[in-house]
Design a protein around this motif. Sequence first.
Motif, PDB file in Angstrom:
ATOM      1  N   LEU A  69      56.122  26.449  34.862  1.00  0.00           N
ATOM      2  CA  LEU A  69      57.021  25.319  34.681  1.00  0.00           C
ATOM      3  C   LEU A  69      58.463  25.795  34.701  1.00  0.00           C
ATOM      4  CD1 LEU A  69      56.599  22.328  32.371  1.00  0.00           C
ATOM      5  CD2 LEU A  69      58.725  23.614  32.222  1.00  0.00           C
ATOM      6  N   ASN A  70      59.311  25.084  35.418  1.00  0.00           N
ATOM      7  CA  ASN A  70      60.731  25.397  35.523  1.00  0.00           C
ATOM      8  C   ASN A  70      61.512  24.183  35.053  1.00  0.00           C
ATOM      9  OD1 ASN A  70      63.402  25.828  36.340  1.00  0.00           O
ATOM     10  ND2 ASN A  70      62.798  26.941  38.177  1.00  0.00           N
ATOM     11  N   ALA A  71      62.211  24.314  33.926  1.00  0.00           N
ATOM     12  CA  ALA A  71      62.928  23.174  33.359  1.00  0.00           C
ATOM     13  C   ALA A  71      64.011  22.651  34.290  1.00  0.00           C
ATOM     14  CB  ALA A  71      63.543  23.562  32.012  1.00  0.00           C
ATOM     15  N   SER A  73      63.741  22.119  37.328  1.00  0.00           N
ATOM     16  CA  SER A  73      63.149  21.234  38.329  1.00  0.00           C
ATOM     17  C   SER A  73      62.717  19.903  37.721  1.00  0.00           C
ATOM     18  CB  SER A  73      61.940  21.908  38.984  1.00  0.00           C
ATOM     19  OG  SER A  73      60.905  22.105  38.040  1.00  0.00           O
ATOM     20  N   MET A  74      62.987  19.712  36.455  1.00  0.00           N
ATOM     21  CA  MET A  74      62.569  18.492  35.780  1.00  0.00           C
ATOM     22  C   MET A  74      63.498  17.309  36.041  1.00  0.00           C
ATOM     23  SD  MET A  74      59.704  19.126  34.075  1.00  0.00           S
ATOM     24  CE  MET A  74      59.283  19.984  35.600  1.00  0.00           C
ATOM     25  N   LEU A  75      64.741  17.585  36.435  1.00  0.00           N
ATOM     26  CA  LEU A  75      65.710  16.531  36.744  1.00  0.00           C
ATOM     27  C   LEU A  75      66.423  16.880  38.047  1.00  0.00           C
ATOM     28  CD1 LEU A  75      67.363  15.919  33.235  1.00  0.00           C
ATOM     29  CD2 LEU A  75      65.795  14.375  34.427  1.00  0.00           C
ATOM     30  N   THR A  76      66.718  15.873  38.850  1.00  0.00           N
ATOM     31  CA  THR A  76      67.481  16.088  40.075  1.00  0.00           C
ATOM     32  C   THR A  76      68.950  15.777  39.825  1.00  0.00           C
ATOM     33  OG1 THR A  76      67.240  13.817  40.895  1.00  0.00           O
ATOM     34  CG2 THR A  76      65.465  15.378  41.401  1.00  0.00           C
ATOM     35  N   SER A  77      69.789  16.285  40.708  1.00  0.00           N
ATOM     36  CA  SER A  77      71.229  16.029  40.585  1.00  0.00           C
ATOM     37  C   SER A  77      71.522  14.534  40.709  1.00  0.00           C
ATOM     38  CB  SER A  77      71.986  16.813  41.666  1.00  0.00           C
ATOM     39  OG  SER A  77      73.377  16.578  41.575  1.00  0.00           O
ATOM     40  N   GLN A  78      70.790  13.855  41.576  1.00  0.00           N
ATOM     41  CA  GLN A  78      70.998  12.420  41.753  1.00  0.00           C
ATOM     42  C   GLN A  78      70.633  11.640  40.491  1.00  0.00           C
ATOM     43  OE1 GLN A  78      69.388  14.417  43.834  1.00  0.00           O
ATOM     44  NE2 GLN A  78      70.666  14.396  45.682  1.00  0.00           N
ATOM     45  N   GLU A  79      69.553  12.054  39.820  1.00  0.00           N
ATOM     46  CA  GLU A  79      69.154  11.361  38.588  1.00  0.00           C
ATOM     47  C   GLU A  79      70.196  11.544  37.495  1.00  0.00           C
ATOM     48  OE1 GLU A  79      64.307  11.753  39.258  1.00  0.00           O
ATOM     49  OE2 GLU A  79      65.404  13.254  38.091  1.00  0.00           O
ATOM     50  N   ILE A  80      70.720  12.750  37.385  1.00  0.00           N
ATOM     51  CA  ILE A  80      71.748  13.002  36.373  1.00  0.00           C
ATOM     52  C   ILE A  80      73.034  12.248  36.709  1.00  0.00           C
ATOM     53  CG2 ILE A  80      73.259  14.796  35.419  1.00  0.00           C
ATOM     54  CD1 ILE A  80      70.889  16.702  35.539  1.00  0.00           C
ATOM     55  N   GLU A  81      73.397  12.213  37.978  1.00  0.00           N
ATOM     56  CA  GLU A  81      74.607  11.492  38.383  1.00  0.00           C
ATOM     57  C   GLU A  81      74.493  10.003  38.091  1.00  0.00           C
ATOM     58  OE1 GLU A  81      77.582  11.071  42.280  1.00  0.00           O
ATOM     59  OE2 GLU A  81      75.590  11.993  42.482  1.00  0.00           O
ATOM     60  N   SER A  82      73.296   9.453  38.233  1.00  0.00           N
ATOM     61  CA  SER A  82      73.110   8.023  37.967  1.00  0.00           C
ATOM     62  C   SER A  82      73.294   7.701  36.484  1.00  0.00           C
ATOM     63  CB  SER A  82      71.713   7.584  38.414  1.00  0.00           C
ATOM     64  OG  SER A  82      70.700   8.174  37.610  1.00  0.00           O
ATOM     65  N   SER A 195      50.325  17.859  25.343  1.00  0.00           N
ATOM     66  CA  SER A 195      50.376  19.168  24.690  1.00  0.00           C
ATOM     67  C   SER A 195      51.723  19.854  24.886  1.00  0.00           C
ATOM     68  CB  SER A 195      49.263  20.064  25.242  1.00  0.00           C
ATOM     69  OG  SER A 195      49.399  20.220  26.641  1.00  0.00           O
ATOM     70  N   SER A 196      52.765  19.081  25.198  1.00  0.00           N
ATOM     71  CA  SER A 196      54.118  19.630  25.375  1.00  0.00           C
ATOM     72  C   SER A 196      55.115  18.728  24.665  1.00  0.00           C
ATOM     73  CB  SER A 196      54.489  19.716  26.861  1.00  0.00           C
ATOM     74  OG  SER A 196      53.541  20.448  27.605  1.00  0.00           O
ATOM     75  N   PHE A 197      56.286  19.288  24.370  1.00  0.00           N
ATOM     76  CA  PHE A 197      57.367  18.419  23.898  1.00  0.00           C
ATOM     77  C   PHE A 197      58.685  18.833  24.541  1.00  0.00           C
ATOM     78  CE2 PHE A 197      57.271  21.689  20.532  1.00  0.00           C
ATOM     79  CZ  PHE A 197      58.609  22.021  20.409  1.00  0.00           C
ATOM     80  N   VAL A 198      59.558  17.845  24.673  1.00  0.00           N
ATOM     81  CA  VAL A 198      60.832  17.999  25.369  1.00  0.00           C
ATOM     82  C   VAL A 198      61.969  17.876  24.372  1.00  0.00           C
ATOM     83  CG1 VAL A 198      62.354  17.012  27.137  1.00  0.00           C
ATOM     84  CG2 VAL A 198      59.873  17.076  27.516  1.00  0.00           C
ATOM     85  N   ARG A 199      62.943  18.735  24.544  1.00  0.00           N
ATOM     86  CA  ARG A 199      64.174  18.675  23.758  1.00  0.00           C
ATOM     87  C   ARG A 199      65.322  18.433  24.720  1.00  0.00           C
ATOM     88  NH1 ARG A 199      68.431  22.036  22.613  1.00  0.00           N
ATOM     89  NH2 ARG A 199      69.266  22.051  20.488  1.00  0.00           N
ATOM     90  N   LYS A 221      62.075  10.699  32.726  1.00  0.00           N
ATOM     91  CA  LYS A 221      61.891  11.356  34.027  1.00  0.00           C
ATOM     92  C   LYS A 221      61.288  12.762  33.865  1.00  0.00           C
ATOM     93  CE  LYS A 221      65.750   8.836  36.136  1.00  0.00           C
ATOM     94  NZ  LYS A 221      64.869   7.952  36.952  1.00  0.00           N
ATOM     95  N   VAL A 222      61.668  13.432  32.784  1.00  0.00           N
ATOM     96  CA  VAL A 222      61.120  14.766  32.526  1.00  0.00           C
ATOM     97  C   VAL A 222      59.636  14.694  32.200  1.00  0.00           C
ATOM     98  CG1 VAL A 222      61.215  16.781  31.029  1.00  0.00           C
ATOM     99  CG2 VAL A 222      63.346  15.703  31.786  1.00  0.00           C
ATOM    100  N   ILE A 223      59.245  13.834  31.285  1.00  0.00           N
ATOM    101  CA  ILE A 223      57.838  13.795  30.880  1.00  0.00           C
ATOM    102  C   ILE A 223      56.956  13.233  31.998  1.00  0.00           C
ATOM    103  CG2 ILE A 223      58.430  13.617  28.442  1.00  0.00           C
ATOM    104  CD1 ILE A 223      57.764  10.664  28.547  1.00  0.00           C
ATOM    105  N   ASP A 224      57.534  12.465  32.904  1.00  0.00           N
ATOM    106  CA  ASP A 224      56.759  11.985  34.056  1.00  0.00           C
ATOM    107  C   ASP A 224      56.356  13.136  34.977  1.00  0.00           C
ATOM    108  OD1 ASP A 224      56.853   9.380  33.214  1.00  0.00           O
ATOM    109  OD2 ASP A 224      58.511   8.790  34.522  1.00  0.00           O
ATOM    110  N   ARG A 225      57.077  14.258  34.890  1.00  0.00           N
ATOM    111  CA  ARG A 225      56.817  15.408  35.752  1.00  0.00           C
ATOM    112  C   ARG A 225      56.004  16.512  35.059  1.00  0.00           C
ATOM    113  NH1 ARG A 225      62.533  14.308  37.616  1.00  0.00           N
ATOM    114  NH2 ARG A 225      62.289  13.469  39.728  1.00  0.00           N
TER     115      ARG A 225
END
Length: 226
Positions: A69-71, A73-82, A195-199, A221-225
């Motif tokens: 897993l690579n954190a 890759s959990m968000l794209t630049s376009q998603e953050i810009e939006s 079995s995971s959690f996001v901060r 968007k992160v947990i969807d991936r």
Amino acid sequence: MVSFFYPQITQIEPRKLCNLWIVLLLCLSVVTGCRRSEIDQKVSATTAATPSLPQQTTVASSAAVKPQLNACSMLTSQEIESIQGEAVRETKLNERSADGLNVSQCFFTLPTFTKSISVAVTRRAEGPGARDPRQFWRDTFHRDKEAQRDRGRKRERGEEGGEESRPPQKIPGIGDEAFWMTSPAAAILYVLKGSSFVRLSIGGREDQETKIIKSKALAQKVIDRL
């Protein structure tokens, strides 16, 4: 033997002689074809008996590779810009293992540095001593609830001040469970999923309600991936 047949051949009429040659050529063609068919059958049998080693090697090799897993890759630049109004300038990945947990963290740097975003995904580590992230979650957010309520009451009475004493705020509508935590340094959304959690920590000058809305949108968007 040649002298015996030669006079007889010369006495045959030309048309019959031509037909005789044709018959001889046809017989030769049939014999050659049968011989070639036998050779082709032997080659086919040998090929069928040979195992397909390259395909077996490829399958075994691909089965041995386990994706990490690579954190970042959990968000794209376009998603953050939006959400933040700015595209990502660069990302910085940090991975570590501690207390039986694997943590992959990414810092998304934006042109306006104070609007940058930090995302960390925690999962169970491999091997002996591995720890269940859900147990860590319970120890963090569900242990000593009465002590947390006492600290809250003291803060209301002014006996214990400062934002550091604020208990986690439960956030509905995302993941299996989510909490919002604040301190003088940062505001952080924690989301449990499977079995995971996001901060997730988000920067900016917005009020807390706006930050919670933005954090939930990105964390979803992160947990969807995962």
